[in-house]
Enzyme design. Structure first.
Site, mmCIF file in Angstrom:
data_model
loop_
_atom_site.group_PDB
_atom_site.id
_atom_site.type_symbol
_atom_site.label_atom_id
_atom_site.label_comp_id
_atom_site.label_asym_id
_atom_site.label_seq_id
_atom_site.Cartn_x
_atom_site.Cartn_y
_atom_site.Cartn_z
ATOM 1 N N TYR A 266 0.822 -1.215 0.000
ATOM 2 C CA TYR A 266 0.000 0.000 0.000
ATOM 3 C C TYR A 266 0.856 1.265 0.000
ATOM 4 O O TYR A 266 2.065 1.211 0.193
ATOM 5 C CB TYR A 266 -1.040 0.009 1.110
ATOM 6 N N GLU A 267 0.197 2.393 -0.251
ATOM 7 C CA GLU A 267 0.883 3.668 -0.515
ATOM 8 C C GLU A 267 1.838 3.551 -1.700
ATOM 9 O O GLU A 267 2.844 4.247 -1.782
ATOM 10 C CB GLU A 267 1.652 4.155 0.725
ATOM 11 N N GLY A 268 1.516 2.631 -2.606
ATOM 12 C CA GLY A 268 2.361 2.406 -3.776
ATOM 13 C C GLY A 268 3.296 1.236 -3.539
ATOM 14 O O GLY A 268 4.085 1.245 -2.592
#
Length: 604
Positions: free
Chosen positions: A440-442
Site C-alpha cells: 500500500y501507498e504504492g
C-alpha cells in the site's frame, strides 16, 4: 509473544546526540515549546501508553479481528477503551494547530509518537494514522468554513478520517477513477461510487468518520486531469446518526493487520463538499503524500524492531548443540543459540535495519519539519524546496525499509525455527502484518519508478543523487585519517562515485531505450537504500566513537555496540548493493524478450 519495550536509549541517542534535535527545534516557528525536557516528557508518557495499554492488544486483536454486523463495523475487544485513553491524552493533535484543539508541536514529534504506536500495535495505530492524512489535507486546502467544521473534532480525535482513492478497476492508475460527483444546487455535491481497500473506513472508535474522496465532476476531462477532491462525512455535521448515503459494502478478508478495518465503501448520492479547485484533486491529495510515505516506511522499522525484540530473548534462552568455536556455557546441556554464527547474522541484520532505518527516518523528519515551517511562515519557496528534498528521500525510505522490514520479520520467525510458525509465539503475526507494507501507498515497483523515472531522470536529471551523495563524499574526506572510521569513509567514497556512475549510465541508456527505467528501477531503489543507510550508520559510528572518548548520555557499552553493528552493516550487508548494481545494468532484452504467450505452454 514479543513484549514491546520502547527503545528509548536508541531514540535519545538519535535525537540528542546524532541529529541535535534541540538545536533543530529552535529554528522552527512551532518549535519553541519543544524543549529537551518537554520532548523527554512526551516520549516517556507515550512509551507508557504504548507498552501498557496498546501493545497488550496486539495478538488478541489479530485473533478476534473486526466484525461487520448490520452495516456497522466493530473493532476487537479493548480497542475502544485504548483509543479513548489515547484521545484523553491529547495525542491525536500533538502536531496540529492550537486553534483547532491541537498542541501545535513540530511534525517530527508526531512521527516519533507514531513509531511507538506502530511498533506496539500496527493495526491500532492505523486508525489515528489515517485521520492525520485527512486532517492535513483539510488544513492546507480546505476553506475556513471547512476547517472550522471538521478540524476540531478530527484534531481532538472524536471524529476519524480516511483517504478514499482506490476503486475496483484501478489501484495506482487513478486516471481510471469512476466515482461521480454531481452538484446538488445547494453548494454541495452528490457522490456516487465504490472505493476499496479503505483503511479505517468504518469503526466504533469515534462518533463520525470523515472521508476524503476522489471523484469526477460531470464535465471533467478524462484521465488524472479530471479528478476532484471531496469531503464526504459518514454523518453530516449536526446530524450524527442520520444516513448520508455512506455505507460499508464489505470487510476485506486479509492476510494480516486483521484488527484494522479495511473496508469496501459505497457512496450512494452521499452529500460531499469540494475541497480545493475543481479537477485538481490529485494535486491536493498528494500534497502530504511524502509525509504519508514516511509513515509507511516507518512500518518497516516497526516490524524489524518488534521482531528483533521477540527473537533476541528467545535466542538467549533456547539451547541447541554446542557453538562451533567451543563450549560457551559448559554448565548447561547445550549452548544458547545466540552463540551460533548464523543466528547472530539474523539478529544483527534485524538490529542494523531497525536502528539504521530509525536514523534514516529521524533525519527525514527534520526535512518534514522544515516543509511545515514553510507552510506556517507562508513561504511557498521554502515549502516547495523542502518538499522537493523529501520527494527524493521518501520513495527510497518507503521501498527499501518496507522490503527490509519484511525480511527482518521473516528472520525473526527463522530464529524461532518451527516455533516461529506457531501462532502462540506471535512471530508469524509480525510477518503477516509486515507483508502489506510493501504494497500500500504504492508498491515497491511504483516507488522505484517514482524514484528513478520521475525524481532522478525527469525532474532533476540526476541532481538529487549528486546532492545527497555529496554527504557521503563529505563524510569520507573528513574521516580518512581517523583509524576507526577510515574503512567506512573509504567505502562511502566508493559507493558515492558508483551511485552517480549508475545514474549517468541509466540516464544515457534511457535516452535510447526507455524500458531500462522499468527494468532497472527496483535494483536502483534498493541500491540507493543500501547506500543511504551506509551513510547513517557511518554517522552513528562517528558519534559513538566521539562519545566513547568524551562521555555521553548512554553507557560506554551502548556506544561500543553501535560501532560493532556499524561494522557488521558495512562488512556483511552493504556488499549486497553490488548485486543490485550489476543487475540494473544488464540489457533490458533479458527481461523483455520473452513474449507474454510464451511464459507458459501448459495453460492459457
Amino acid at each position: 509473544m514479543p513484549q514491546y519495550k520502547v527503545p528509548m536509549r536508541d531514540m535519545r541517542f538519535l535525537l540528542n546526540e546524532v541529529f541535535d534535535y534541540a538545536s533543530h527545534y529552535k529554528t522552527l516557528p512551532n518549535g519553541e515549546e519543544a524543549t529537551p525536557d518537554m520532548v523527554e516528557a512526551i516520549l516517556s508518557e507515550c512509551a507508557r501508553l504504548c507498552e501498557n495499554t496498546i501493545a497488550p492488544l496486539y495478538q488478541s486483536g489479530d485473533e478476534e479481528g473486526c466484525k461487520l454486523e448490520d452495516g456497522k463495523v466493530s473493532t476487537p475487544k479493548g480497542f475502544k477503551a485504548a483509543y479513548d485513553e489515547y484521545v484523553a491524552g491529547g495525542w491525536q493533535g500533538l502536531s496540529h494547530p492550537v486553534e483547532y484543539g491541537g498542541q501545535g508541536l513540530p511534525m517530527s514529534l508526531g512521527l516519533f509518537k507514531q513509531e511507538m504506536l506502530g511498533t506496539a500495535n500496527w493495526s491500532f495505530a492505523m486508525y489515528p494514522g489515517l485521520s492525520l492524512g485527512a486532517m492535513n489535507t483539510i488544513m492546507l486546502h480546505g476553506t475556513d468554513e471547512q476547517k472550522n467544521t471538521f478540524l476540531t473534532p478530527l484534531t481532538e480525535g472524536t471524529w476519524a478520517g480516511t483517504m478514499c482513492l482506490t476503486e475496483p478497476q484501478c489501484g495506482t492508475d487513478l486516471g481510471q477513477v469512476k466515482t461521480r460527483a454531481v452538484p446538488d444546487g445547494n453548494g454541495g455535491y452528490k457522490i456516487t461510487g465504490t472505493k476499496i481497500f479503505i483503511s479505517s473506513g468504518d469503526h466504533d472508535l469515534t462518533e463520525n468518520v470523515v472521508h476524503i474522496v476522489l471523484a469526477r465532476l460531470p464535465d471533467a476531462p478524462p484521465g488524472t486531469k479530471g479528478i476532484s477532491l471531496f469531503i464526504v462525512p459518514k454523518y453530516l455535521p449536526g446530524k450524527i446518526g442520520e444516513d448520508n448515503g455512506v455505507s460499508v459494502g464489505a470487510l476485506e478478508k486479509k492476510m494480516g493487520i486483521k484488527a484494522s478495518a479495511t473496508c469496501v465503501m459505497n457512496f450512494d448520492d452521499a452529500t460531499g463538499f469540494l475541497i480545493g479547485p475543481e479537477n485538481e484533486g490529485l494535486e491536493c491529495m498528494f500534497t502530504f503524500m511524502n509525509s504519508a510515505r514516511i509513515g509507511t516506511a516507518m512500518q518497516g522499522v516497526c516490524h524489524a524492531e518488534l521482531s528483533f525484540q521477540g527473537a533476541l530473548p528467545y535466542a538467549k534462552e533456547r539451547r541447541s548443540m554446542r557453538a562451533l568455536g567451543g563450549k560457551q556455557e559448559p554448565d548447561k546441556n547445550a549452548d544458547a543459540i545466540i552463540h551460533h554464527g548464523d543466528v547472530r547474522r539474523m539478529l544483527l541484520t534485524q538490529k542494523a535495519i531497525a536502528e539504521g532505518g530509525r536514523a534514516m527516518l529521524y533525519f527525514t523528519a527534520q526535512y518534514a519539519d522544515q516543509m511545515i515551517a514553510g507552510i506556517l511562515e507562508g513561504d511557498k519557496k521554502k515549502q516547495e524546496y523542502w518538499d522537493g528534498q523529501l520527494g527524493f528521500l521518501t520513495p527510497i525510505l518507503k521501498g527499501f525499509l518496507t522490503e527490509k522490514g519484511l525480511d527482518c520479520a521473516n528472520l525473526g520467525m527463522q530464529v524461532f525455527g518451527g516455533h516461529g510458525y506457531i501462532r502462540e509465539h506471535g512471530m508469524e503475526q509480525i510477518s503477516r502484518d509486515a507483508r502489506i507494507s510493501t504494497l500500500y501507498e504504492g508498491t515497491t515497483g511504483i516507488q522505484a519508478l517514482d524514484l528513478l523515472g520521475r525524481k532522478v531522470l525527469l525532474m532533476t536529471r540526476g541532481k538529487c543523487v549528486r546532492e545527497f551523495s555529496q554527504k557521503l563524499v563529505d563524510f569520507g574526506t573528513r574521516n580518512m585519517t581517523n583509524s576507526t572510521l577510515r574503512p567506512y569513509a573509504w567505502k562511502l567514497l566508493k559507493i558515492a562515485a558508483q551511485w552517480n556512475y549508475l545514474t549517468t549510465r541509466i540516464m544515457l541508456t534511457a535516452a535510447k531505450n526507455r524500458d531500462v527505467v522499468s527494468t532497472a528501477s527496483a535494483d536502483f531503489l534498493m541500491y540507493s537504500g543500501y547506500a543511504m543507510m551506509a551513510y547513517f550508520w557511518a554517522l552513528m559510528a562517528a558519534k559513538a566513537q566521539e562519545k566513547i572518548a568524551t562521555g555521553g548520555e548512554q553507557p560506554k557499552e551502548f556506544y561500543e555496540a553501535k560501532l560493532a553493528t556499524a561494522e557488521f552493516y558495512f562488512e556483511h550487508m552493504l556488499p549486497q548493493a553490488k548485486g543490485h548494481a550489476d543487475s540494473m545494468l544488464k540489457p533490458t532484452k533479458v527481461m523483455m524478450q520473452l513474449k507474454p504467450e510464451h511464459f507458459s505452454f501448459d495453460y492459457e
